[in-house]
Structures are given as structure tokens and as C-alpha cells.
Design an enzyme around this catalytic site. Structure first.
Site, PDB file in Angstrom:
ATOM      1  N   HIS A 125       1.949  -1.637   0.670  1.00  0.00           N
ATOM      2  CA  HIS A 125       0.876  -2.113  -0.213  1.00  0.00           C
ATOM      3  C   HIS A 125      -0.198  -1.023  -0.353  1.00  0.00           C
ATOM      4  O   HIS A 125      -0.630  -0.703  -1.464  1.00  0.00           O
ATOM      5  CB  HIS A 125       0.270  -3.406   0.357  1.00  0.00           C
ATOM      6  CG  HIS A 125      -0.998  -3.837  -0.320  1.00  0.00           C
ATOM      7  ND1 HIS A 125      -1.024  -4.804  -1.311  1.00  0.00           N
ATOM      8  CD2 HIS A 125      -2.284  -3.440  -0.148  1.00  0.00           C
ATOM      9  CE1 HIS A 125      -2.279  -4.969  -1.717  1.00  0.00           C
ATOM     10  NE2 HIS A 125      -3.063  -4.161  -1.023  1.00  0.00           N
ATOM     11  N   GLU A 126      -0.605  -0.437   0.780  1.00  0.00           N
ATOM     12  CA  GLU A 126      -1.652   0.592   0.743  1.00  0.00           C
ATOM     13  C   GLU A 126      -1.164   1.834  -0.010  1.00  0.00           C
ATOM     14  O   GLU A 126      -1.906   2.423  -0.792  1.00  0.00           O
ATOM     15  CB  GLU A 126      -2.086   0.962   2.168  1.00  0.00           C
ATOM     16  CG  GLU A 126      -2.750  -0.186   2.938  1.00  0.00           C
ATOM     17  CD  GLU A 126      -3.957  -0.774   2.220  1.00  0.00           C
ATOM     18  OE1 GLU A 126      -4.653  -0.033   1.506  1.00  0.00           O
ATOM     19  OE2 GLU A 126      -4.192  -1.989   2.370  1.00  0.00           O
ATOM     20  N   HIS A 129      -1.478   1.436  -3.703  1.00  0.00           N
ATOM     21  CA  HIS A 129      -2.789   1.776  -4.276  1.00  0.00           C
ATOM     22  C   HIS A 129      -2.853   3.264  -4.607  1.00  0.00           C
ATOM     23  O   HIS A 129      -3.389   3.658  -5.640  1.00  0.00           O
ATOM     24  CB  HIS A 129      -3.905   1.459  -3.268  1.00  0.00           C
ATOM     25  CG  HIS A 129      -4.298   0.012  -3.189  1.00  0.00           C
ATOM     26  ND1 HIS A 129      -4.733  -0.710  -4.284  1.00  0.00           N
ATOM     27  CD2 HIS A 129      -4.352  -0.845  -2.137  1.00  0.00           C
ATOM     28  CE1 HIS A 129      -5.034  -1.951  -3.903  1.00  0.00           C
ATOM     29  NE2 HIS A 129      -4.801  -2.068  -2.604  1.00  0.00           N
ATOM     30  N   GLU A 182      -5.209  -5.006  -6.832  1.00  0.00           N
ATOM     31  CA  GLU A 182      -4.563  -5.622  -5.679  1.00  0.00           C
ATOM     32  C   GLU A 182      -3.191  -6.177  -6.047  1.00  0.00           C
ATOM     33  O   GLU A 182      -2.218  -6.003  -5.316  1.00  0.00           O
ATOM     34  CB  GLU A 182      -5.429  -6.740  -5.098  1.00  0.00           C
ATOM     35  CG  GLU A 182      -6.654  -6.250  -4.356  1.00  0.00           C
ATOM     36  CD  GLU A 182      -6.311  -5.240  -3.286  1.00  0.00           C
ATOM     37  OE1 GLU A 182      -5.171  -5.214  -2.799  1.00  0.00           O
ATOM     38  OE2 GLU A 182      -7.200  -4.442  -2.950  1.00  0.00           O
TER      39      GLU A 182
END
Ligand SMILES: [Zn+2]
Length: 264
Positions: A125-126, A129, A182
Site C-alpha cells: 500500500h505504501e 503511494h 488512499e
């Protein structure tokens, strides 16, 4: 033409319109190398100011999971970037990734991410980004609100203006991500963890653990992230494709075997 209009036009000239990996139109006008420079600088500051975990098995475990995730990246993204992982000694259930491929995991996360698949869900997920240039986008949006700074860079680039631009890029690293970003990171992340051979179903379990953690000391990770319901919907929407991607990875012999060590 007023001076203000002129400045706006100048901004438009240097504003690069790109699209995110999910084909959303983005305004990003800092160069990738500038964002990477800012990301690395912020990372080194954190490394010097925050304690790193003394537990070697935590480092081995987190590095193992991150290595699988990084290995699953498109070769251009993997090879052109100096990916690094640091495990900080901090009770927060949190993690981050900065432009330039700098990943940070707080070891408090290991009390909430119960297995390698759940840890991979957070790291992917990070990294999502970063892949989607979200810091650049945030920095660009805040700079657009401050047209003068941007135009100053175009017009003359005095030292003061450059400092201000630096500050804008830095700000992009500090501001919380918005909901659109997000949900994009969730969508990119679930596919990335699956490509890396991890079980995408565990992403849902991870976010459930995060919600259950709640209480008086809610994980910071949750405070800037979407509601669990919208997050689950994003993940569910991708699940079928993610399960296929994982099966493909397994067929290629990619079966992560990262074992959590003894956690202090
Ligand atoms: Zn996020």
C-alpha cells in the site's frame, strides 16, 4: 493582462499533466529527481532522530517481505530506484514509503500485522503511494495555492524562491494523503502484494485488525486513512484479479517464506 493572470499562465506552462497508474489525471510539476532528493533527505533525518529496532530478527523479517514486494515491481521502477527499508523502534502500528524508494516500518505494526501477508499488504500500500506520485501531487497542489512561489521559480529562480519550492516539495511529504489517493494506493497495493506471491485476502484481515486496534490509542495509520467500509469495498473490487495474479506468481515459483522472529 494583469500580473496575476500572467503568473497563472506561467504556472500553467510548467504544470505537467500526467496520469496515475490507474489512469486518473494528475497535476505534478516537481521533477522525479527533486522528489527523490526530498524523500531521501527526510528519510535520513528520521533515521538520525528515531531509534531503529535493536531486534535483528525484526529487521530480517521486514526486509524479507519488502524484498518480495520490490522484486514484483516493474523492472524500470525496481532498478531505477535505490529501495531501502528501515525498521523503527516505535509502538505505532504504522509504515510509510517516501519518493526515492525509502520505506519505513514502525515495529508496532508487527503487533497488528500478524503474518507476512498482512505486513506485505501495508508495505505494498505504501509503495503504491510512491508509484502513483502522490507526494508530488500533494506538493504540487499546495504550490498551486501559492502561485507566486511557482512563478518566481519560472521567472528568476532566486535562492529564496528555490528554498520556497524546496519547502513545497517537503510539504508534500508531510501532508496526509486524501481519500482518492488512499483508495488508489489500496488498489495498487493489493495487486502488487499478489504479484509478489502474498495472499491478497489477508489485506482485508489486516485492515480488520487495524480497526479492532482502535481504542484510546488508535493507530495513526487509521487516522489519515479512509473508513474501513470504503477500504474493504476497494479491496473486494480487486480481489478476483488479485487472486489470479497471486496464482500466476505461484505458478512461476514465487512463494514468500518470511518468518516473523521473536518480537520484544
Ligand atoms: Zn495510505
Amino acid at each position: 493582462m494583469s500580473r496575476h493572470t500572467l503568473l497563472l499562465l506561467l504556472v500553467a506552462l510548467v504544470t505537467a499533466c500526467t496520469t496515475s497508474p490507474l489512469n486518473r489525471r494528475q497535476v505534478v510539476f516537481y521533477s522525479e529527481s527533486e522528489m527523490a532528493r526530498q524523500g531521501e533527505q527526510a528519510y535520513r533525518e528520521m533515521q538520525s532522530e528515531l531509534p531503529v529496532t535493536p531486534n535483528a530478527s525484526e529487521i530480517t523479517y521486514v526486509q524479507c517481505v519488502a524484498d518480495y514486494v520490490i522484486e514484483a515491481l516493474d523492472p524500470n521502477l525496481r532498478n531505477g530506484v535505490n529501495w531501502e527499508v528501515t525498521v523503527f523502534d516505535d509502538p505505532q502500528a504504522n509504515a510509510f514509503a517516501l519518493p526515492g524508494g525509502k520505506i519505513g516500518v514502525y515495529n508496532g505494526l508487527l503487533n497488528v500485522a500478524f503474518n507476512q501477508h498482512q505486513l506485505a499488504a501495508v508495505i505494498a500500500h505504501e509503495v503504491g503511494h510512491v508509484l502513483a506520485n502522490h507526494s508530488n501531487e500533494r506538493a504540487s497542489q499546495s504550490a498551486l495555492r501559492n502561485v507566486g512561489i511557482t512563478a518566481a521559480r519560472v521567472l528568476g529562480a532566486s535562492d529564496t524562491a528555490i528554498e520556497a519550492v524546496d519547502y513545497g516539495a517537503r510539504l508534500g511529504l508531510l501532508l496526509p494523503f486524501n481519500r482518492t489517493q488512499e483508495s488508489e494506493a489500496d488498489s495498487i497495493g493489493i495487486m502488487l502484494m499478489a504479484d509478489a506471491g502474498f495472499d491478497p485476502e489477508q489485506s482485508v484481515a489486516l485492515w480488520e485488525n487495524m480497526s479492532a486496534e482502535g481504542g484510546p490509542r488508535q493507530p495513526e495509520f487509521l487516522s489519515t486513512h479512509p473508513s474501513p467500509a470504503s477500504r474493504m469495498a476497494d479491496l473486494r473490487a480487486r480481489m478476483e484479479a488479485a487472486l489470479v495474479a497471486r496464482a500466476d506468481a505461484q505458478a512461476k515459483g514465487i512463494n514468500p517464506d518470511c518468518v516473523p522472529g521473536i518480537i520484544n
